[in-house]
Write a protein that holds these residues in place. Sequence first.
Motif, PDB file in Angstrom:
ATOM      1  N   TYR A  47       0.851  -1.194   0.000  1.00  0.00           N
ATOM      2  CA  TYR A  47       0.000   0.000   0.000  1.00  0.00           C
ATOM      3  C   TYR A  47       0.885   1.242   0.000  1.00  0.00           C
ATOM      4  O   TYR A  47       0.688   2.177  -0.801  1.00  0.00           O
ATOM      5  CB  TYR A  47      -0.905   0.010   1.230  1.00  0.00           C
ATOM      6  N   ASP A  48       1.864   1.287   0.918  1.00  0.00           N
ATOM      7  CA  ASP A  48       2.748   2.445   1.006  1.00  0.00           C
ATOM      8  C   ASP A  48       3.554   2.636  -0.277  1.00  0.00           C
ATOM      9  O   ASP A  48       3.823   3.767  -0.695  1.00  0.00           O
ATOM     10  CB  ASP A  48       3.703   2.275   2.194  1.00  0.00           C
ATOM     11  N   ILE A  51       0.876   3.925  -3.074  1.00  0.00           N
ATOM     12  CA  ILE A  51       0.136   5.176  -2.918  1.00  0.00           C
ATOM     13  C   ILE A  51       0.874   6.339  -3.575  1.00  0.00           C
ATOM     14  O   ILE A  51       0.264   7.350  -3.944  1.00  0.00           O
ATOM     15  CB  ILE A  51      -0.118   5.460  -1.412  1.00  0.00           C
ATOM     16  N   VAL A  54      -0.443   6.728  -7.055  1.00  0.00           N
ATOM     17  CA  VAL A  54      -1.845   7.142  -7.040  1.00  0.00           C
ATOM     18  C   VAL A  54      -1.965   8.660  -6.963  1.00  0.00           C
ATOM     19  O   VAL A  54      -2.808   9.273  -7.625  1.00  0.00           O
ATOM     20  CB  VAL A  54      -2.584   6.465  -5.861  1.00  0.00           C
ATOM     21  N   SER A 118       6.742   6.957   4.477  1.00  0.00           N
ATOM     22  CA  SER A 118       5.403   7.520   4.257  1.00  0.00           C
ATOM     23  C   SER A 118       5.153   8.710   5.169  1.00  0.00           C
ATOM     24  O   SER A 118       4.573   9.727   4.752  1.00  0.00           O
ATOM     25  CB  SER A 118       4.333   6.448   4.496  1.00  0.00           C
ATOM     26  N   ALA A 187      -4.532   0.942  -2.052  1.00  0.00           N
ATOM     27  CA  ALA A 187      -4.019   2.272  -2.422  1.00  0.00           C
ATOM     28  C   ALA A 187      -4.920   2.929  -3.462  1.00  0.00           C
ATOM     29  O   ALA A 187      -5.226   4.130  -3.371  1.00  0.00           O
ATOM     30  CB  ALA A 187      -2.590   2.137  -2.951  1.00  0.00           C
ATOM     31  N   ASN A 188      -5.360   2.155  -4.447  1.00  0.00           N
ATOM     32  CA  ASN A 188      -6.269   2.703  -5.460  1.00  0.00           C
ATOM     33  C   ASN A 188      -7.598   3.127  -4.843  1.00  0.00           C
ATOM     34  O   ASN A 188      -8.167   4.160  -5.219  1.00  0.00           O
ATOM     35  CB  ASN A 188      -6.513   1.669  -6.559  1.00  0.00           C
ATOM     36  N   GLY A 191      -7.174   6.377  -3.025  1.00  0.00           N
ATOM     37  CA  GLY A 191      -7.088   7.453  -4.003  1.00  0.00           C
ATOM     38  C   GLY A 191      -8.452   7.837  -4.553  1.00  0.00           C
ATOM     39  O   GLY A 191      -8.772   9.034  -4.673  1.00  0.00           O
ATOM     40  N   TRP A 208      -3.709  14.945  -0.795  1.00  0.00           N
ATOM     41  CA  TRP A 208      -2.825  13.820  -1.115  1.00  0.00           C
ATOM     42  C   TRP A 208      -2.055  13.335   0.105  1.00  0.00           C
ATOM     43  O   TRP A 208      -1.661  12.155   0.185  1.00  0.00           O
ATOM     44  CB  TRP A 208      -1.857  14.207  -2.225  1.00  0.00           C
ATOM     45  N   GLY A 211      -3.323  10.097   2.185  1.00  0.00           N
ATOM     46  CA  GLY A 211      -2.959   8.731   1.816  1.00  0.00           C
ATOM     47  C   GLY A 211      -1.660   8.286   2.455  1.00  0.00           C
ATOM     48  O   GLY A 211      -1.531   7.144   2.914  1.00  0.00           O
ATOM     49  N   GLY A 215      -0.898   5.550   5.478  1.00  0.00           N
ATOM     50  CA  GLY A 215       0.117   4.518   5.315  1.00  0.00           C
ATOM     51  C   GLY A 215       1.064   4.448   6.492  1.00  0.00           C
ATOM     52  O   GLY A 215       1.438   3.363   6.947  1.00  0.00           O
TER      53      GLY A 215
END
Length: 471
Positions: A47-48, A51, A54, A118, A187-188, A191, A208, A211, A215
């Motif tokens: 995920y981190d 992102i 994204v 992150s 992550a998507n 976003g 932004w 996100g 994370g």
Amino acid sequence: MNTHNGVQPGSRGRDDRRPWTPRKPKVRQSSGKNLFSVLMGNCLEWYDWGIFTVFAAAFAPEFFPGDDPVASLLGALAIYAVGFFFRPLGGLVLGAFTDRHGRRAGMIVAMLLMAGGSALIAVSPTYEAVGVLAPAVMLIARALQGISTGGEAGASYTYLAEAAPNGRRGLFGSLGYVSATVGVLLANAVGLWVHSHLAEDAVSAWGWRLGFALGAALGLWGIYLRRALPETEAFESFRESRAAAETPARPGMFDILTRYPLVALKIFGLTAGSAVWYYLFASYLPEYAAHRGLEHGSALTASIIAQAVLIGALPLLGALSDRVGHRLHLVAFATIATLAVVPLFTLLRPTFGSLVLVQSTGLVIFAVCGSAVGSTMAEQLPTEVRAAGLGLPYALSVAVFGGTAPFAIEWLNSRHMSGVFPWYVAALCAITLASALALREGRHHDLRDIRTGHGTDEPATAPLAVDSSHR
């Protein structure tokens, strides 16, 4: 003389004729809770990692100001690419750390670096506030995340392989790719939520950062989960044998290159085709279609469908690989991929239906590899160098071939040579096929008994009493 027969691992010059039998360590094999902790940590790692792309278009003007938004985006993506080239450093340094201090310790440090990166991005100052220091801070954060990802691969794949019950290493290894794919999908989803609940100006100004802050917070949870993990039996057996040796030796950082260069070369070649295939079909293909006329929302929806197909296929094929052979799966993947990539690109059109079909087919083909590759790589190496020996050549090959795949395809297209790229992928998959054919099948081997073969390039595998349920 067969130097590993009758010599306890880690000793030098002992001539004890009795075959070494690892002491039964007082640790538990994998439980559902332990498996969840490993996989959730891997999910949060990815995920981190994901992102960044994204929100790249949203934060790029804040760090790379200018009149040309394309140039700003390219600046952000250049920093994204830098993370790939720090992955081999993570595979080397964190891999050696993992081989010395344990799989759990390696995964915790990897999670700490990723969460720290992150957090640093979430609070990083903009170009307007500090000038050129702004992209420099972003570069440092991305380097930390690259090191983390390189170390995570060696540590988590090794843990999953060593903790898997007998006869289920393929299934457990396939779950590593399942968790990574879930992380990318998460992550998507974040976003999409941010873009749907905030105005575009707000997203670019500060939205932004949400996100990345999420994370960092999830990373702390991942560290908490991993702190409770028990060590694997294979590593505990190695640690006990090393402590009992008359001259205990610590694994060296470059042991994989000095003692097992041929194994490292095989893992590098094995990863070449699979890495470019994964980053092409799992990551870049929707953007490729969108650049050629497909609406971005349709491209993202098609990608989500295809990745859901991948998640469903991986554990099924992982269980199958435990029955028919991990090496056979890799040979099958490389053969099919070499033959299929040119026809798949011929079928690809900038339409929703075409993208779903081509991307889903490509990811099912990859699942044949992803279901067995982690366990196969772990089976090629002794416990004392397994994490670094897997992590370094794997991360290096991903950086060279996987990380450069989007650039390669667009560079060729810009020179009106778009038809060359599928053949480039086919050539890399042929290299993977040659590497897979050179591997040994190890699904019946107890990983505690793959020990150092002194004076040879290949690890020595002791004769095993294989559970009859494997036959």
